[in-house]
Design a protein around this motif. Structure first.
Motif, PDB file in Angstrom:
ATOM      1  N   CYS A  68       0.844  -1.195   0.000  1.00 57.25           N
ATOM      2  CA  CYS A  68       0.000   0.000   0.000  1.00 57.25           C
ATOM      3  C   CYS A  68       0.876   1.240   0.000  1.00 57.25           C
ATOM      4  O   CYS A  68       2.006   1.199   0.492  1.00 57.25           O
ATOM      5  CB  CYS A  68      -0.858   0.062   1.264  1.00 57.25           C
ATOM      6  SG  CYS A  68      -2.001  -1.292   1.430  1.00 57.25           S
TER       7      CYS A  68
ATOM      8  N   HIS B 287      -1.920  -4.999  -5.105  1.00 58.75           N
ATOM      9  CA  HIS B 287      -1.724  -3.555  -5.033  1.00 58.75           C
ATOM     10  C   HIS B 287      -2.925  -3.007  -4.249  1.00 58.75           C
ATOM     11  O   HIS B 287      -4.036  -2.936  -4.763  1.00 58.75           O
ATOM     12  CB  HIS B 287      -1.659  -2.981  -6.455  1.00 58.75           C
ATOM     13  CG  HIS B 287      -1.378  -1.512  -6.507  1.00 58.75           C
ATOM     14  ND1 HIS B 287      -0.551  -0.944  -7.444  1.00 58.75           N
ATOM     15  CD2 HIS B 287      -1.803  -0.485  -5.726  1.00 58.75           C
ATOM     16  CE1 HIS B 287      -0.492   0.373  -7.238  1.00 58.75           C
ATOM     17  NE2 HIS B 287      -1.254   0.667  -6.199  1.00 58.75           N
TER      18      HIS B 287
ATOM     19  N   CYS C  17      -4.686  -6.151  -9.128  1.00 57.95           N
ATOM     20  CA  CYS C  17      -4.787  -4.695  -9.009  1.00 57.95           C
ATOM     21  C   CYS C  17      -6.071  -4.192  -9.656  1.00 57.95           C
ATOM     22  O   CYS C  17      -6.769  -4.938 -10.334  1.00 57.95           O
ATOM     23  CB  CYS C  17      -3.572  -4.041  -9.660  1.00 57.95           C
ATOM     24  SG  CYS C  17      -3.495  -4.321 -11.434  1.00 57.95           S
TER      25      CYS C  17
ATOM     26  N   ASP D 106       1.847   5.229  -2.050  1.00 59.40           N
ATOM     27  CA  ASP D 106       1.851   5.971  -3.310  1.00 59.40           C
ATOM     28  C   ASP D 106       1.999   4.991  -4.479  1.00 59.40           C
ATOM     29  O   ASP D 106       2.851   4.101  -4.454  1.00 59.40           O
ATOM     30  CB  ASP D 106       3.021   6.957  -3.308  1.00 59.40           C
ATOM     31  CG  ASP D 106       3.155   7.632  -4.655  1.00 59.40           C
ATOM     32  OD1 ASP D 106       2.360   8.543  -4.920  1.00 59.40           O
ATOM     33  OD2 ASP D 106       4.020   7.194  -5.454  1.00 59.40           O
ATOM     34  N   LYS D 107       1.168   5.177  -5.510  1.00 58.75           N
ATOM     35  CA  LYS D 107       1.082   4.130  -6.550  1.00 58.75           C
ATOM     36  C   LYS D 107       2.416   3.850  -7.247  1.00 58.75           C
ATOM     37  O   LYS D 107       2.732   2.710  -7.558  1.00 58.75           O
ATOM     38  CB  LYS D 107      -0.028   4.427  -7.550  1.00 58.75           C
ATOM     39  CG  LYS D 107       0.256   5.548  -8.488  1.00 58.75           C
ATOM     40  CD  LYS D 107      -0.853   5.675  -9.504  1.00 58.75           C
ATOM     41  CE  LYS D 107      -0.530   6.860 -10.375  1.00 58.75           C
ATOM     42  NZ  LYS D 107      -1.633   7.380 -11.122  1.00 58.75           N
TER      43      LYS D 107
ATOM     44  N   HIS E 113      -4.613   0.785 -12.253  1.00 61.12           N
ATOM     45  CA  HIS E 113      -3.190   0.536 -11.997  1.00 61.12           C
ATOM     46  C   HIS E 113      -2.575  -0.494 -12.950  1.00 61.12           C
ATOM     47  O   HIS E 113      -1.366  -0.738 -12.897  1.00 61.12           O
ATOM     48  CB  HIS E 113      -2.988   0.067 -10.546  1.00 61.12           C
ATOM     49  CG  HIS E 113      -3.361   1.120  -9.550  1.00 61.12           C
ATOM     50  ND1 HIS E 113      -4.032   0.838  -8.379  1.00 61.12           N
ATOM     51  CD2 HIS E 113      -3.165   2.461  -9.564  1.00 61.12           C
ATOM     52  CE1 HIS E 113      -4.229   1.963  -7.715  1.00 61.12           C
ATOM     53  NE2 HIS E 113      -3.713   2.964  -8.412  1.00 61.12           N
TER      54      HIS E 113
END
Ligand code: TXA
Ligand code: MG
Length: 348
Positions: free
Chosen positions: A245, A315, A270, A247-248, A274
């Motif tokens: 988890c 994700h 995901c 920031d992408k 993403h």
């Protein structure tokens, strides 16, 4: 031998047979809007015990009692606060389970020895008709072997139980996909013990306030679990599950690195938004929003087992709306193996 009845084609047959079996103290698997349930007459202790045996479920993990109409709540609950009345009026029939002080008529084996009872009025018409036609309150956990992902298709029930159940009513895929929101309504403020299709935001809008129990996203501290189900291993596929988890971009960098060290038998789960971060890799797309993710999450975990996947890298998603339910199920599937990325790339 079991009978599998398609309720689209044989509604009345399934209903008649199901109601007869419930009255006789037998088990019936039936569809609800959340997941498939494994039902028995809640007032018949032998029948209830056979649910625990079939699932391999610990006896201190209480069951939800399903009702067919709202007025039946007062037959099970000793007191219903104005707030509890408001919430059940707003969300029933639907994926909302009210935990209230129980009446003495609720058997010890249903409540797992607690002085409360969890009650739900399902949305799916077949489920309500089964309750009303049988004339019984139906105790029903999810129709999976204890610890496995909950079933959202009749075939999942068959995968877990083979032919030991006398009747499986097949209603096709469940719409919500995760189990109901379990909400403790015994105090002044509703407390979510297990998140589901009725979200914290929806409860807050009706009740004015809502609390999410810390065990929903975290681990459990020592001492008694608020909802006994929380202390057991849950939803675990055969694959090892890990969650990242944050920031992408940082999350994607970590996930890509980990994936490249494993590759074979590894899949990245995901959301659609993403997917571009994992181009060329083996991914499972959970859909465009958390509602879609909730609908698919259990089937995806079961499918990965069928495909022999050894590692699932998830994700993580936001916890607003149904996202809270998805994260709650995935954290349990991962045995709490969650890494919160705070900037730099880090692989243990
Ligand atoms: O959507 C659902 O809720 C499905 C369908 C079939 O209705 N049922 C379901 O039941 O998920 P089950 O047994 O798999 O989960 C019931 C959860 C467990 O975590 C249990 O610990 C909790 O509800 N629970 C039951 N009675 C409780 C009580 N009196 N106090 C606190 N938690 C309770
Ligand atoms: Mg369950």
């Amino acid at each position: 031998m079991n009978i599998i009845c398609d309720i689209q084609k044989e509604y009345d047959t399934a209903l008649f047979l199901g109601a007869k079996l419930i009255k006789e103290g037998k088990l019936v698997a039936f569809p609800t809007e959340t997941v498939y349930g494994l039902g028995a007459d809640a007032m018949n202790e032998d029948a209830v015990k056979s649910i625990f045996t079939a699932k391999g479920r610990p006896s201190d993990n209480p069951l939800i009692v399903h009702i067919g109409k709202k007025e039946q709540l007062s037959e099970l609950a000793a007191s219903i606060s104005p707030m509890a009345k408001k919430l059940t009026d707003a969300f029933w029939p639907g994926p909302f389970t009210a935990v209230l002080k129980k009446r003495d008529c609720v058997p010890h084996c249903v409540s797992g020895g607690l002085d409360t009872v969890a009650v739900r009025m399902p949305e799916t018409k077949f489920a309500r008709d089964l309750i009303l036609k049988s004339g019984c309150f139906i105790a029903a956990p999810s129709a999976n072997i204890s610890g496995k992902p909950s079933p959202t298709l009749a075939s999942h029930v068959i995968d877990d139980f083979g032919d030991v159940l006398p009747l499986i009513a097949d209603g096709g895929p469940c719409g919500v996909g995760v189990e109901s929101t379990v909400c403790d309504l015994t105090g002044d403020i509703p407390v979510i013990l297990r998140p589901g299709g009725i979200t914290a935001e929806m409860i807050k809008e009706i009740a004015g306030d809502v609390l999410v129990h810390e065990a929903v996203l975290g681990g459990l501290k020592d001492g008694p679990a608020p909802s006994p189900g929380m202390k057991y291993k849950h939803y675990s596929p055969d694959a090892d599950v890990v969650i990242y988890c944050g920031d992408k971009k940082d999350v994607a960098q970590n996930i890509n690195l980990l994936y490249d060290t494993i590759k074979s038998g590894c899949v990245i789960m995901c959301m659609s938004e993403h997917a571009y971060l994992y181009e060329g890799k083996n991914i499972i797309n959970l859909g465009h929003d958390s509602k879609e993710a909730a609908k698919h999450v259990f089937a995806v975990l079961r499918d990965s087992d069928k495909k022999g996947i050894k590692k699932i890298i998830f994700h993580g998603i936001g916890t607003d709306g149904e996202g809270l339910a998805v994260m709650n199920r995935m954290i349990r599937a991962a045995g709490h193996n969650v890494t919160y990325i705070t900037g730099e790339v880090k692989i243990d």
